[in-house]
Design a protein around this motif. Structure first.
Motif, mmCIF file in Angstrom:
data_model
loop_
_atom_site.group_PDB
_atom_site.id
_atom_site.type_symbol
_atom_site.label_atom_id
_atom_site.label_comp_id
_atom_site.label_asym_id
_atom_site.label_seq_id
_atom_site.Cartn_x
_atom_site.Cartn_y
_atom_site.Cartn_z
ATOM 1 N N ALA A 19 -1.632 11.407 -20.259
ATOM 2 C CA ALA A 19 -0.780 12.494 -20.753
ATOM 3 C C ALA A 19 0.702 12.234 -20.504
ATOM 4 O O ALA A 19 1.555 12.737 -21.244
ATOM 5 C CB ALA A 19 -1.190 13.814 -20.092
ATOM 6 N N THR A 20 1.015 11.463 -19.455
ATOM 7 C CA THR A 20 2.413 11.207 -19.097
ATOM 8 C C THR A 20 2.907 9.843 -19.549
ATOM 9 O O THR A 20 4.053 9.473 -19.266
ATOM 10 C CB THR A 20 2.602 11.317 -17.571
ATOM 11 N N GLY A 21 2.037 9.093 -20.243
ATOM 12 C CA GLY A 21 2.407 7.740 -20.622
ATOM 13 C C GLY A 21 2.476 6.813 -19.432
ATOM 14 O O GLY A 21 3.194 5.800 -19.442
ATOM 15 N N GLY A 22 1.741 7.160 -18.396
ATOM 16 C CA GLY A 22 1.778 6.385 -17.162
ATOM 17 C C GLY A 22 0.702 5.322 -17.083
ATOM 18 O O GLY A 22 -0.015 5.050 -18.051
ATOM 19 N N ARG A 23 0.592 4.733 -15.930
ATOM 20 C CA ARG A 23 -0.392 3.679 -15.663
ATOM 21 C C ARG A 23 -1.519 4.247 -14.812
ATOM 22 O O ARG A 23 -1.294 5.139 -13.990
ATOM 23 C CB ARG A 23 0.264 2.512 -14.931
ATOM 24 N N PHE A 24 -2.716 3.718 -15.013
ATOM 25 C CA PHE A 24 -3.875 4.128 -14.219
ATOM 26 C C PHE A 24 -4.464 2.898 -13.549
ATOM 27 O O PHE A 24 -4.829 1.923 -14.215
ATOM 28 C CB PHE A 24 -4.932 4.805 -15.094
ATOM 29 N N LEU A 25 -4.533 2.945 -12.229
ATOM 30 C CA LEU A 25 -5.036 1.835 -11.435
ATOM 31 C C LEU A 25 -6.351 2.203 -10.775
ATOM 32 O O LEU A 25 -6.568 3.361 -10.408
ATOM 33 C CB LEU A 25 -4.031 1.447 -10.342
ATOM 34 N N LEU A 26 -7.201 1.221 -10.596
ATOM 35 C CA LEU A 26 -8.432 1.375 -9.831
ATOM 36 C C LEU A 26 -8.311 0.503 -8.588
ATOM 37 O O LEU A 26 -7.963 -0.680 -8.679
ATOM 38 C CB LEU A 26 -9.642 0.947 -10.660
ATOM 39 N N ARG A 27 -8.534 1.099 -7.439
ATOM 40 C CA ARG A 27 -8.464 0.374 -6.166
ATOM 41 C C ARG A 27 -9.796 0.516 -5.453
ATOM 42 O O ARG A 27 -10.339 1.626 -5.359
ATOM 43 C CB ARG A 27 -7.324 0.935 -5.310
ATOM 44 N N ILE A 28 -10.308 -0.565 -4.933
ATOM 45 C CA ILE A 28 -11.574 -0.539 -4.214
ATOM 46 C C ILE A 28 -11.297 -0.518 -2.717
ATOM 47 O O ILE A 28 -10.764 -1.483 -2.150
ATOM 48 C CB ILE A 28 -12.442 -1.758 -4.581
ATOM 49 N N GLU A 29 -11.634 0.592 -2.065
ATOM 50 C CA GLU A 29 -11.379 0.741 -0.633
ATOM 51 C C GLU A 29 -12.622 0.287 0.136
ATOM 52 O O GLU A 29 -13.506 1.085 0.459
ATOM 53 C CB GLU A 29 -10.988 2.188 -0.330
ATOM 54 N N ASP A 30 -12.655 -1.006 0.419
ATOM 55 C CA ASP A 30 -13.838 -1.612 1.018
ATOM 56 C C ASP A 30 -13.545 -2.267 2.366
ATOM 57 O O ASP A 30 -14.045 -3.363 2.654
ATOM 58 C CB ASP A 30 -14.456 -2.637 0.052
ATOM 59 N N ILE A 31 -12.728 -1.600 3.190
ATOM 60 C CA ILE A 31 -12.469 -2.164 4.509
ATOM 61 C C ILE A 31 -13.734 -2.185 5.360
ATOM 62 O O ILE A 31 -13.837 -2.972 6.298
ATOM 63 C CB ILE A 31 -11.334 -1.416 5.242
ATOM 64 N N ASP A 32 -14.700 -1.322 5.056
ATOM 65 C CA ASP A 32 -16.003 -1.362 5.715
ATOM 66 C C ASP A 32 -16.840 -2.412 4.990
ATOM 67 O O ASP A 32 -17.557 -2.115 4.035
ATOM 68 C CB ASP A 32 -16.680 0.009 5.639
ATOM 69 N N THR A 33 -16.733 -3.644 5.443
ATOM 70 C CA THR A 33 -17.372 -4.752 4.729
ATOM 71 C C THR A 33 -18.876 -4.807 4.937
ATOM 72 O O THR A 33 -19.548 -5.645 4.324
ATOM 73 C CB THR A 33 -16.747 -6.090 5.162
ATOM 74 N N VAL A 34 -19.410 -3.942 5.790
ATOM 75 C CA VAL A 34 -20.861 -3.891 5.998
ATOM 76 C C VAL A 34 -21.508 -2.931 5.003
ATOM 77 O O VAL A 34 -22.450 -3.276 4.291
ATOM 78 C CB VAL A 34 -21.198 -3.482 7.443
ATOM 79 N N ARG A 35 -20.983 -1.706 4.906
ATOM 80 C CA ARG A 35 -21.578 -0.682 4.043
ATOM 81 C C ARG A 35 -21.185 -0.841 2.583
ATOM 82 O O ARG A 35 -21.906 -0.407 1.691
ATOM 83 C CB ARG A 35 -21.189 0.711 4.549
ATOM 84 N N CYS A 36 -20.027 -1.429 2.329
ATOM 85 C CA CYS A 36 -19.582 -1.630 0.949
ATOM 86 C C CYS A 36 -20.186 -2.928 0.426
ATOM 87 O O CYS A 36 -20.044 -3.980 1.053
ATOM 88 C CB CYS A 36 -18.057 -1.699 0.884
ATOM 89 N N THR A 37 -20.841 -2.852 -0.729
ATOM 90 C CA THR A 37 -21.550 -4.017 -1.249
ATOM 91 C C THR A 37 -21.115 -4.336 -2.678
ATOM 92 O O THR A 37 -20.685 -3.442 -3.426
ATOM 93 C CB THR A 37 -23.071 -3.784 -1.248
ATOM 94 N N PRO A 38 -21.245 -5.607 -3.095
ATOM 95 C CA PRO A 38 -20.915 -5.970 -4.479
ATOM 96 C C PRO A 38 -21.766 -5.209 -5.494
ATOM 97 O O PRO A 38 -21.288 -4.890 -6.593
ATOM 98 C CB PRO A 38 -21.205 -7.470 -4.525
#
Length: 296
Positions: free
Chosen positions: A36-55
């Motif tokens: 709506a604002t002509g802006g940018r949309f980013l996706l960030r993966i918050e995976d500092i927990d490398t045990v519980r976060c999986t590919p």
């Protein structure tokens, strides 16, 4: 007249479970605000927990978002690939004398708090309900602390909150375009002291949510942080870290939460609200929009 920079929005989930309706609301609000604002949309993966976060969970996350009709810029920033950025920020705070090693375990904290409260003291708690850190001196002598350090005992790196607050040259506020739990909006007074000596990192992980989120938002030029109201009070800590590290201040918008049948915010363990389950049951993206109150 110089052109104003484009607004930058982001959605930053953790791939430690499947996305649910609450995530869908936040992702859609950010995506549509950027559009709506002509802006940018980013996706960030918050995976500092490398045990519980999986590919596998990360791949499912991408599939869910694409199914909702959401697209994002490439490359995606994955926190586990940028620990050096957080370590550099932590080193700056450490050099200023604002960080210390804290050795008390969770069990020891519970015991010292229980002991004090059994004597009639009301122990202060942070906005999430956790008891404030009592300080190692509450249980440990200087010799004990030194012995634990020399033995390589696990520790947390905590912010010296009182000293950090003494560094401020002006009252700490943020601009709120949404609303807090009590309807707070507009210019909101930050109260980082309510969190006590927050954890910034641990021995085995060079960052925490609080530290990494402000570093990432600055490095990605995020101008608008749109997220759930459950993080409203955490903004006080984020504003403090932004000032201490000389980082820019985004505009904040905390939105309503999608609640479960028990009146509490949704959890990734609640399978009946997971987007993948709803898809398997035949739901459409339009159905999801209606379920989160955005209309078809």
């Amino acid at each position: 007249m110089p052109r104003q920079p484009r607004p930058v929005f982001r959605f930053a989930p953790s791939p430690n479970g499947h996305l649910h309706l609450g995530h869908a609301l936040s992702a859609l609000l950010n995506f549509e605000a950027a559009r709506a604002t002509g802006g940018r949309f980013l996706l960030r993966i918050e995976d500092i927990d490398t045990v519980r976060c999986t590919p596998e969970l990360e791949a499912d996350l991408y599939e869910d978002l694409a199914w909702l009709g959401i697209s994002w810029e490439q490359p995606v920033r994955r926190q586990s690939e940028h620990f050096a950025d957080y370590r550099a920020a932590l080193d700056r705070l450490r050099a200023a004398g604002l960080v210390y090693e804290a050795f008390l375990t969770r069990g020891e904290i519970r015991r010292v708090v229980a002991d004090r409260e059994s004597g009639g003291l009301i122990w202060p708690r942070d906005p999430d309900g956790a008891p404030l850190y009592p300080g190692d001196a509450a249980l440990l002598s200087p010799a004990d602390i030194d012995a634990r350090a020399r033995a390589g005992v696990p520790f947390a790196l905590r912010l010296r909150m009182a000293k950090a607050l003494a560094c401020l040259a002006a009252p700490l506020t943020w601009r709120e375009e949404g609303a807090g739990p009590a309807g707070e909006t507009g210019t909101v007074a930050a109260d980082p002291a309510a969190w006590g000596d927050v954890v910034l990192a641990r021995k085995e992980t060079p960052t925490s949510y609080h530290l990494s989120v402000v570093v990432d938002d600055a490095l990605q030029d995020v101008t608008h942080v749109v997220r759930g109201r459950d993080l409203f009070h955490a903004t006080s800590v984020h504003r403090l870290l932004q000032v201490l590290l000389g980082l820019p201040e985004p505009v904040y918008r905390h939105h309503r939460l999608i609640l479960g049948g028990d009146g509490r915010k949704l959890s990734k363990s609640e399978r009946h609200t997971a987007l993948c389950d709803l898809r398997a049951e035949g739901a459409t993206p339009a159905d999801i929009r209606r379920l989160v109150g955005l209309g078809a």
